[in-house]
Design an enzyme around this catalytic site. Structure first.
Site, PDB file in Angstrom:
ATOM      1  NE  ARG A  68      -5.679  -6.623  -0.250  1.00  0.00           N
ATOM      2  CZ  ARG A  68      -4.914  -6.907   0.810  1.00  0.00           C
ATOM      3  NH1 ARG A  68      -5.038  -8.080   1.422  1.00  0.00           N
ATOM      4  NH2 ARG A  68      -4.029  -6.039   1.255  1.00  0.00           N
TER       5      ARG A  68
ATOM      6  CB  VAL B  69       9.212  -3.530   4.367  1.00  0.00           C
ATOM      7  CG1 VAL B  69       8.297  -2.327   4.460  1.00  0.00           C
ATOM      8  CG2 VAL B  69       8.432  -4.831   4.451  1.00  0.00           C
TER       9      VAL B  69
HETATM   10  C1  2U9 Z   1       5.668   2.503   1.428  1.00  0.00           C
HETATM   11  C2  2U9 Z   1       6.660   1.715   2.009  1.00  0.00           C
HETATM   12  C3  2U9 Z   1       6.299   0.674   2.875  1.00  0.00           C
HETATM   13  C4  2U9 Z   1       3.343  -0.764   4.415  1.00  0.00           C
HETATM   14  C5  2U9 Z   1       3.277  -2.091   5.052  1.00  0.00           C
HETATM   15  C6  2U9 Z   1       2.435  -4.014   5.704  1.00  0.00           C
HETATM   16  C7  2U9 Z   1       3.714  -4.175   6.081  1.00  0.00           C
HETATM   17  C8  2U9 Z   1       1.396  -5.003   5.906  1.00  0.00           C
HETATM   18  C9  2U9 Z   1      -0.867  -5.663   5.508  1.00  0.00           C
HETATM   19  C10 2U9 Z   1      -1.145  -6.060   6.939  1.00  0.00           C
HETATM   20  C11 2U9 Z   1      -2.556  -6.515   7.054  1.00  0.00           C
HETATM   21  C12 2U9 Z   1      -2.043  -4.947   4.964  1.00  0.00           C
HETATM   22  O1  2U9 Z   1      -4.246  -4.782   6.260  1.00  0.00           O
HETATM   23  S1  2U9 Z   1      -3.373  -5.743   5.754  1.00  0.00           S
HETATM   24  O2  2U9 Z   1      -3.864  -6.702   4.888  1.00  0.00           O
HETATM   25  N1  2U9 Z   1       0.253  -4.753   5.378  1.00  0.00           N
HETATM   26  O3  2U9 Z   1       1.555  -6.010   6.551  1.00  0.00           O
HETATM   27  N2  2U9 Z   1       2.209  -2.832   5.113  1.00  0.00           N
HETATM   28  S2  2U9 Z   1       4.607  -2.843   5.697  1.00  0.00           S
HETATM   29  O4  2U9 Z   1       4.692  -0.593   3.991  1.00  0.00           O
HETATM   30  C13 2U9 Z   1       4.977   0.445   3.130  1.00  0.00           C
HETATM   31  C14 2U9 Z   1       3.978   1.206   2.577  1.00  0.00           C
HETATM   32  C15 2U9 Z   1       4.312   2.238   1.702  1.00  0.00           C
HETATM   33  C16 2U9 Z   1       6.054   3.649   0.471  1.00  0.00           C
END
Ligand code: 2U9
Length: 341
Positions: A197, A254
């Site tokens: 990032r 989501v």
């Molecule tokens: C697909 C569908 C759904 C992945 C998800 C998060 C919530 C999330 C951040 C948290 C801290 C990244 O490391 S961080 O900065 N991510 O909160 N990630 S749901 O949901 C997906 C991924 C792929 C096809």
């Protein structure tokens, strides 16, 4: 003359007793016994004595010289022994001390925490998959319900390799889309890897960091599966009695989206510096996979449902091991790295 000889001998012996090292001893020898020393100086007066007295006084000089030379030799032996003892003491090796462990290689703390996290999900039936760090916009954004003009793109300051299509992935989500593209449910994958990032570094942000995301798609999955699995994860990673709290949060891929917090391990929920007075510490984000994401990879959202999560493994490690700054993971300081194995 005899009186002077007796006085010289007595004074020289007294001075010899105060000689503390070999250098001072050599100075004493030259001053008292040397060719221009005090004894020779006094002995030159022999010629002034009456001839009849010279043999006896000469004998007295020889006795005094022998006595002083004997005393010198004794003192020299004593000082040599002392010097040897000091040298041996300085070089003494305490064989009872523990040996110096050989410096061996070890795994990086980021590697260790990623293994701990993925091991949990593997124990729950997930597969570990990895994907490309140089990604296409299609997989990093569009298939995740983040179209070109979507404001959610502002959630990530993206580093482009060959704009507008090729970039450095801003999360590991693209690999989940790739997995869904090539297989029908059930899907249970966990995706660790590097993300990028374009943002300023500080105690909790790095421009290159690690992320672990997970995805489960099957028939009949509900929020209960999400909450049950992630709460079990928190109990395994932190402590069996840790409490979890889920609150609404927004992520384009989501719906509904949540963030999960654990009860603070320092104040156990009362409120302190670590949890910023809230009693809770956020550790990950999650949610039910958006129906449009399922549709875009060819899944029927009426038949299948899924849940997903994302977390920063270094953040988990920082909470577990009380590490104050994420940059410790990247500066390769052995004093930090050697604490983990
Ligand atoms: C697909 C569908 C759904 C992945 C998800 C998060 C919530 C999330 C951040 C948290 C801290 C990244 O490391 S961080 O900065 N991510 O909160 N990630 S749901 O949901 C997906 C991924 C792929 C096809």
């Amino acid at each position: 003359m005899r009186e002077k000889l007796a006085a010289l001998q007595a004074r020289a012996l007294a001075e010899l007793a105060d000689v503390g090292d070999l250098e001072a001893l050599e100075g004493w020898r030259i001053r008292v016994l040397g060719s221009r020393g005090e004894l020779r100086e006094l002995q030159r007066g022999l010629g002034g004595l009456p001839p009849a007295e010279r043999p006896a006084v000469g004998q007295a000089f020889n006795q005094a010289k022998n006595a002083l030379e004997g005393a010198f030799a004794e003192r020299q032996a004593a000082l040599n022994a002392l010097a040897l003892e000091r040298e041996l003491a300085a070089q003494r090796v305490d064989v009872t001390l523990p040996g110096r462990p050989p410096s061996v290689g070890r795994l990086h703390p980021t590697t260790l925490i990623i293994k701990q996290i993925t091991d949990f999900f593997v124990s729950m039936g997930f597969q570990v998959v990895e994907g490309p760090e140089v990604e296409r916009d299609l997989y990093n954004f569009e298939l995740l319900n983040i179209p070109q003009d979507h404001p959610a793109r502002d959630m990530w300051d993206t580093i482009y390799v060959d704009p507008p299509e090729v970039l450095l992935r801003t999360h590991t989500s693209p690999m989940q889309a790739r997995v869904m593209e090539r297989q029908q449910p059930p899907v249970r994958v966990v995706v660790p890897g590097r993300c990028y990032r374009y943002e300023a570094q500080d105690a909790t942000h790095e421009w290159m960091f690690y992320q672990i995301e997970g995805l489960a798609v099957d028939e009949g999955l509900t929020m209960a599966d999400l909450k049950g699995t992630l709460s079990a994860f928190a109990r395994r990673m932190f402590r069996p009695d840790v409490r979890t709290r889920f609150r609404c949060d927004y992520f384009p891929f989501v719906e509904p989206g949540v963030d999960m917090s654990i009860s603070c391990h320092v104040c156990n929920g009362v409120g302190c510096r670590v949890c910023k007075g809230t009693g809770w510490i956020e550790i990950l984000g999650a949610g039910m996979v958006h129906p449009r994401v399922l549709e875009m990879v060819g899944y029927d959202p009426e038949r299948y449902s899924g849940w997903a999560f994302g977390m920063g493994p270094e953040r988990i490690a920082m909470l577990k091991y009380d590490i104050p700054d994420i940059r410790y993971f990247y500066v390769n300081d052995l004093r930090f790295l050697e604490q983990f194995r």
